[in-house]
Design a protein around this motif. Structure first.
Motif, short mmCIF file in Angstrom:
data_model
loop_
_atom_site.label_atom_id
_atom_site.label_comp_id
_atom_site.label_asym_id
_atom_site.label_seq_id
_atom_site.Cartn_x
_atom_site.Cartn_y
_atom_site.Cartn_z
N SER A 90 -11.40 -4.13 75.61
CA SER A 90 -11.39 -5.10 74.50
C SER A 90 -11.05 -6.50 74.98
O SER A 90 -11.67 -7.49 74.56
CB SER A 90 -10.39 -4.66 73.43
OG SER A 90 -10.71 -3.40 72.92
N GLY A 91 -10.05 -6.59 75.87
CA GLY A 91 -9.64 -7.90 76.38
C GLY A 91 -10.74 -8.59 77.17
O GLY A 91 -10.99 -9.78 77.02
N ILE A 92 -11.41 -7.82 78.04
CA ILE A 92 -12.49 -8.39 78.85
C ILE A 92 -13.65 -8.84 77.96
O ILE A 92 -14.20 -9.92 78.15
CB ILE A 92 -12.98 -7.37 79.89
CG1 ILE A 92 -11.86 -7.06 80.89
CG2 ILE A 92 -14.21 -7.90 80.64
CD1 ILE A 92 -12.19 -5.95 81.86
N ILE A 93 -14.01 -8.00 76.99
CA ILE A 93 -15.11 -8.33 76.08
C ILE A 93 -14.82 -9.64 75.34
O ILE A 93 -15.68 -10.52 75.24
CB ILE A 93 -15.33 -7.20 75.04
CG1 ILE A 93 -15.76 -5.91 75.73
CG2 ILE A 93 -16.36 -7.61 74.00
CD1 ILE A 93 -17.05 -6.00 76.49
N THR A 150 -20.83 -4.54 80.27
CA THR A 150 -22.01 -5.36 79.98
C THR A 150 -22.78 -4.84 78.77
O THR A 150 -23.31 -5.62 77.99
CB THR A 150 -22.95 -5.39 81.21
OG1 THR A 150 -23.24 -4.05 81.64
CG2 THR A 150 -22.33 -6.18 82.35
N THR A 151 -22.79 -3.51 78.60
CA THR A 151 -23.47 -2.94 77.44
C THR A 151 -22.77 -3.34 76.15
O THR A 151 -23.41 -3.75 75.17
CB THR A 151 -23.55 -1.41 77.54
OG1 THR A 151 -24.27 -1.06 78.71
CG2 THR A 151 -24.24 -0.81 76.33
N ILE A 152 -21.46 -3.20 76.14
CA ILE A 152 -20.70 -3.56 74.94
C ILE A 152 -20.86 -5.05 74.63
O ILE A 152 -21.00 -5.45 73.47
CB ILE A 152 -19.21 -3.19 75.10
CG1 ILE A 152 -19.07 -1.66 75.16
CG2 ILE A 152 -18.39 -3.73 73.93
CD1 ILE A 152 -17.67 -1.19 75.51
N LEU A 153 -20.85 -5.88 75.67
CA LEU A 153 -21.05 -7.31 75.47
C LEU A 153 -22.34 -7.59 74.71
O LEU A 153 -22.38 -8.36 73.75
CB LEU A 153 -21.10 -8.04 76.82
CG LEU A 153 -19.76 -8.37 77.48
CD1 LEU A 153 -19.99 -8.84 78.91
CD2 LEU A 153 -19.02 -9.43 76.68
#
Length: 463
Positions: free
Chosen positions: A191-194, A366-369
């Motif tokens: 979550s933090g990275i996204i 990358t997919t979630i992004l």
């Protein structure tokens, strides 16, 4: 919770039939309508995509480069669907499910090409000055079907919740099994990275994907190929099972519970669609921001995308699982660990865990992004740009939910939502197929000869 899971599973079964009919039937229709161009001109398509990656020219208007656009689009497809979705398909449908994944990919090339072409054709410039488009725009502007467009956008807003949950679920399960990291901790880190990357918008996502995706795909493919080569004697039998059980039931063995024809087709088609997203309409959102000289040239990247995702990455994953026989040992509920178990056969448990988890970590990020970005664009279409930013944080909450959820519940819910998106999108693609054909004919009539160095006279014929 059990009652909810049972209800969703039943609904998922009922939506399987229209999904299969529309994806396969619609893909065949578009393939015929476009004169089988993805097969006839495949060398040209590769030359115009892979062969042009390092060209400096960026003709046309747009927000990101064509390669950043396809990297972003690949970011939404190359992910847990390849590492986790393939074993899930095999666990519930057997080896024959892989055949149906291939079929979906081959005809899905025409489907995704059509989505990208229409996304470019009907895109708009939003209040930030970014080019935005997608299925909802070609439904609205291309067909005048405002109600269809709103329905599609609303369904995809919900779909993003389930899809982000699948990605975080897949990663959290493997991280826990490999390194005993609590699933909620994995969810918080993701979550933090996204959140950090999303603050930069599509340009930031494109730059991040451009660096991560090619590297991670290469690392994963090399590792998988080493496993396949180590078990090269089992490869012919793996292909034999794929083709044989594509059309015949397979009995239970070991941890595998067996599968009927309906289950084989259902799981192969559903996982194939989720893997390459052809027919879902989401890819057109990523590609709509690309600088391009002609809608068809960006559409070629859609063909390339399906080829890489399903024909290459999904196939090597399937071969890792089938040649090592882990699918007969591990039960369906623990299918997420099959790929890692297959690699452990060659690399050992520790090294296999590191390889799979590093690849899965970056693929999932990358997919979630991208799917969160897709959700933002859908909500922007429905409610406006400012409101769409609120959904970003709601979707990040879905990451936390997914990291501690049930695999079967999440995947079953996803199948229902995929079907609800595919139906309006495929109807729109078929209705606008004349426009896609017109654009394709224009490219191959006016631009093909000057863009290609091939001398094959058969290729010189226009579509």
């Amino acid at each position: 919770m059990e009652a909810i899971m049972d209800t969703i599973a039943v609904i998922s079964e009922y939506t399987a039939i229209p999904l299969i009919l529309l994806i396969i039937g619609g893909g065949i229709f578009l393939t015929i309508r476009l004169d089988f161009f993805q097969f006839r001109y495949f060398p040209h398509i590769i030359k115009r995509t892979v062969g042009g990656i390092f060209r400096k020219t960026e003709a046309g208007e747009g927000t990101v480069t064509p390669f950043q656009a396809v990297s972003s689009a690949l970011a939404s497809t190359v992910g847990s669907a390849n590492i986790i979705g393939v074993p899930v398909a095999i666990a519930f449908g057997g080896p024959g499910a892989v055949f149906w994944m291939w079929l979906v990919a081959l005809i899905g090339m025409a489907t995704k090409y059509s989505e990208v072409v229409l996304g470019i054709t009907y895109r708009i410039v939003n209040k930030k000055g970014d080019y935005v488009g997608g299925a909802m725009y070609y439904m609205d502007k291309g067909l005048g079907w405002k109600g269809f467009a709103v329905m599609f956008a609303a369904i995809q807003v919900i779909f993003v919740f389930a899809s982000t949950s699948v990605q975080s679920n897949s990663l959290a399960v493997t991280m826990k099994s490999s390194f005993q990291i609590p699933t909620i901790v994995t969810g918080i880190v993701i979550s933090g990275i996204i959140l950090l990357v999303m603050l930069g918008g599509i340009k930031s996502i494109g730059q991040f994907a451009e660096k991560c995706i090619p590297t991670m795909v290469t690392v994963y493919m090399l590792a998988a190929l080493i496993v396949i080569v180590a078990n090269i004697d089992a490869v012919p039998h793996a292909f034999f099972m794929i083709f044989k059980h594509a059309f015949t039931p397979i009995s239970a063995m070991g941890g595998f519970a067996g599968a009927a024809i309906a289950a084989i087709i259902r799981w192969g088609v559903a996982r194939g669609v989720y893997s390459n997203e052809a027919g879902m309409g989401s890819a057109s959102i990523a590609h709509s921001g690309a600088k391009n000289e002609h809608p068809a040239t960006q559409g070629f990247w859609g063909v390339f995308e399906v080829f890489v995702d399903t024909i290459l990455v999904c196939t090597v994953t399937a071969l890792v699982i089938l040649t090592t026989d882990v699918w007969t040992v591990i039960d369906a509920e623990n299918a997420a660990s099959m790929t890692m178990a297959g690699m452990a056969d060659v690399f050992g448990q520790e090294l296999a865990g590191i390889i799979v988890n590093i690849c899965l970590f970056f693929f999932s990020i990358t997919t979630i992004l991208m799917i969160v970005y897709f959700g933002e664009k859908q909500s922007e279409y429905l409610f406006g740009h400012k409101t769409s930013l609120i959904f970003r944080y709601v979707y990040i909450g879905a990451v936390l939910f997914g990291s501690t959820g049930s695999l079967l519940l999440v995947w079953s819910l996803l199948d229902v939502l995929i079907a609800l998106m595919v139906v309006p999108n495929m109807i729109a693609l078929i209705s606008l197929s004349g426009k896609v054909r017109e654009i394709t004919r224009d490219y191959f009539t006016r631009h093909y000869k000057e863009a290609s160095n091939f001398d094959n006279s058969n290729e010189e014929k226009s579509v």
